[in-house]
Scaffold this motif. Structure first.
Motif: not given
Length: 515
Positions: A226, A230, A234, A249, A252-253
């Motif tokens: 994941d 991400y 990005t 993203y 999310k990271w």
């Protein structure tokens, strides 16, 4: 800003903290039984030098001949690393796992198979908890060796279970490798070229992204899959200047680490980089309030023990925290605060001179130059731009172009008419050669060239006409570099209204707060 020393031993000695130096002295005297070893003398001599000078070093070491120095330095280098390994063995999960696997191998060589297997079980349990699949592979490899060569009677169907587990972990590792490779390729593309300059650049990045991502897809997922996924999105969004994708993203990271806080201690560099990119995305989108909240959170992390666990993390945190602060001052028009930050920044850069990579130094120089330009200190701005143009060629073609353009604008503001015409030609040629000219910049070069022949009393109307010409380009995706790197639009708007670029940016920021 200084360059790092080319001597690796000198750089290592200078990187040591007081506790590490004391530990080395104890380690070397305990292992040798002598306090006057030549390696200790060499260590002390290097520690007292401000800069590496071999002739001066040999003068200080009376008992060492020049032919002996290379071997002595090599020996000292290994001894320092050995002492650090003992001192730092409990600080990171990978060193702990590595040590336990070494213990398992020692026990295996002693024919203590069951003891070795017990340690390997603990290694796997710890590695699974912290997503360290590479150590699981090593543990399984030794388990298979023990089970295939010796009758341990540990359990039935052991071979089948180990084979199945090894296959699953290997596939997971392959997927992580594919994703991390793609993330690295995209980031390398950005370091070399900056944002996509045109449709051809964008298409190149799209093809690279899609073809590699398809091979790396895995439904099972996991922390590292994941994280690297991400990162891929990005860089993909950032290069293409799709700042909303970039923001989604990077969020999310960072959220990935918030869900598993223990990973902040295992992969602090990736967490810090994620925070940096999130702050960058918020800066690009001018989400002022969220930027401030994330910046305060990151500042709290920077002041926590987790950010001072080692020099690498300390330097990494310093770099991205100060870039975020400079960006904050630039986006809100608080340029006087940026100027006030420069002495502290310079002091830290001097302190970390052996650890800062040229790219980060280049970014610092450009941000500082931008702040001095907006603060109307054009001569100091030019001083920082010269460091980029003269000392760091070949790195970040995009920033090399905008450094030259800002250099031209600073001379324009100073009224250095005797060199402006030649500067316009040289900067234009450079940006054209680098294929870094946007429509906005083409128009600007034309305007600056014509402004030589415009009477002073007609200059403001000329700026107004120029502003109307380029205003609609502000929202064009391939023109955003003229805004993100160097706010040309606000500079021209300031000329129209008789204000500084700092006043214009400050007014825009205050207006956004009232909305």
């Amino acid at each position: 800003m200084p360059n790092r020393s080319s001597d690796i031993l000198f750089a290592l000695v200078k990187s040591l903290e007081k506790a590490e130096k004391r530990n080395f002295k104890l380690y070397i005297t305990r292992s040798s039984g002598k306090s006057d070893l030549k390696v200790v003398q060499l260590f002390d001599a290097l520690d007292k030098l401000d800069d590496y000078d071999e002739l001066l070093l040999l003068k200080k070491l009376k008992s060492v001949e020049k032919p002996q120095l290379a071997n002595l330095k090599s020996h000292l280098y290994k001894q320092i690393l050995s002492s650090l390994r003992l001192l730092k063995s409990t600080e990171s999960i990978d060193m702990q796992l590595h040590e336990q696997i070494d213990f398992a191998r020692i026990l295996y060589n002693k024919a203590l198979y069951h003891q070795s297997l017990k340690i390997l079980d603990k290694v796997k349990e710890l590695a699974y908890q912290h997503h360290q699949e590479s150590y699981i592979i090593q543990a399984i490899s030794l388990e298979k060796k023990i089970e295939s060569l010796h009758i341990t009677r540990s359990m039935q169907d052991r071979a089948a279970m180990l084979s199945k587990e090894a296959k699953r972990i290997n596939e997971k590792r392959r997927n992580i490798t594919r994703l991390s490779n793609l993330a690295m390729k995209l980031y390398s593309w950005y370091i070399k070229n900056g944002h996509a300059r045109n449709l051809a650049d964008e298409q190149e990045v799209i093809e690279q992204f899609r073809s590699n991502l398809e091979r790396a897809r895995n439904k099972e997922g996991g922390f590292y899959e994941d994280m690297y996924l991400y990162q891929c999105y990005t860089w993909y969004g950032f290069i293409r200047q799709d700042f909303l994708m970039y923001y989604r993203y990077t969020q999310k990271w960072v959220d990935l680490f918030e869900k598993e806080p223990v990973m902040k201690t295992i992969e602090p560099s990736h967490y810090i980089k994620g925070c940096h990119n999130l702050l960058n995305a918020l800066f690009d989108l001018k989400f002022y309030s969220k930027n401030y909240t994330v910046l305060k959170s990151f500042e709290a992390f920077a002041n926590s023990p987790a950010a001072r666990v080692n020099q690498n993390i300390e330097v990494y945190t310093f770099v991205y925290l100060h870039i975020a602060k400079l960006n904050r001052y630039i986006s809100t028009g608080s340029f006087y605060k940026g100027v006030a930050l420069v002495p502290e920044l310079e002091k830290k850069v001097e302190q970390y001179q052996y650890y800062l990579d040229p790219h980060r130094v280049l970014v610092f120089n450009y941000k500082i130059a931008t702040i001095y330009f907006a603060n109307e200190d054009y001569e100091t701005c030019i001083d920082y731009l010269r460091k980029i143009i003269n000392d760091q060629p070949g790195l970040r073609n995009d920033l090399q172009c905008y450094a030259r353009l800002l250099h031209l604008m600073a001379h324009y503001e100073l009224g250095n008419t005797e060199i402006i015409e030649s500067l316009i030609k040289s900067v234009y040629r450079f940006m054209a050669k680098m294929q870094n000219l946007t429509v906005t910049e083409e128009a600007m070069f034309k305007f600056l060239k014509n402004s030589f022949y415009t009477p002073h009393n007609k200059l403001q109307p000329a700026f107004k006409k120029f502003y109307e010409q380029i205003k609609h380009l502000e929202t064009n995706r391939f023109e955003t570099r003229a805004y993100a790197y160097l706010d040309i639009f606000s500079w021209v708007e300031g000329k129209v209204e008789g204000k500084t670029i700092g006043q214009i940016i400050k007014a825009k920021y205050l207006a956004s707060k009232r909305q």
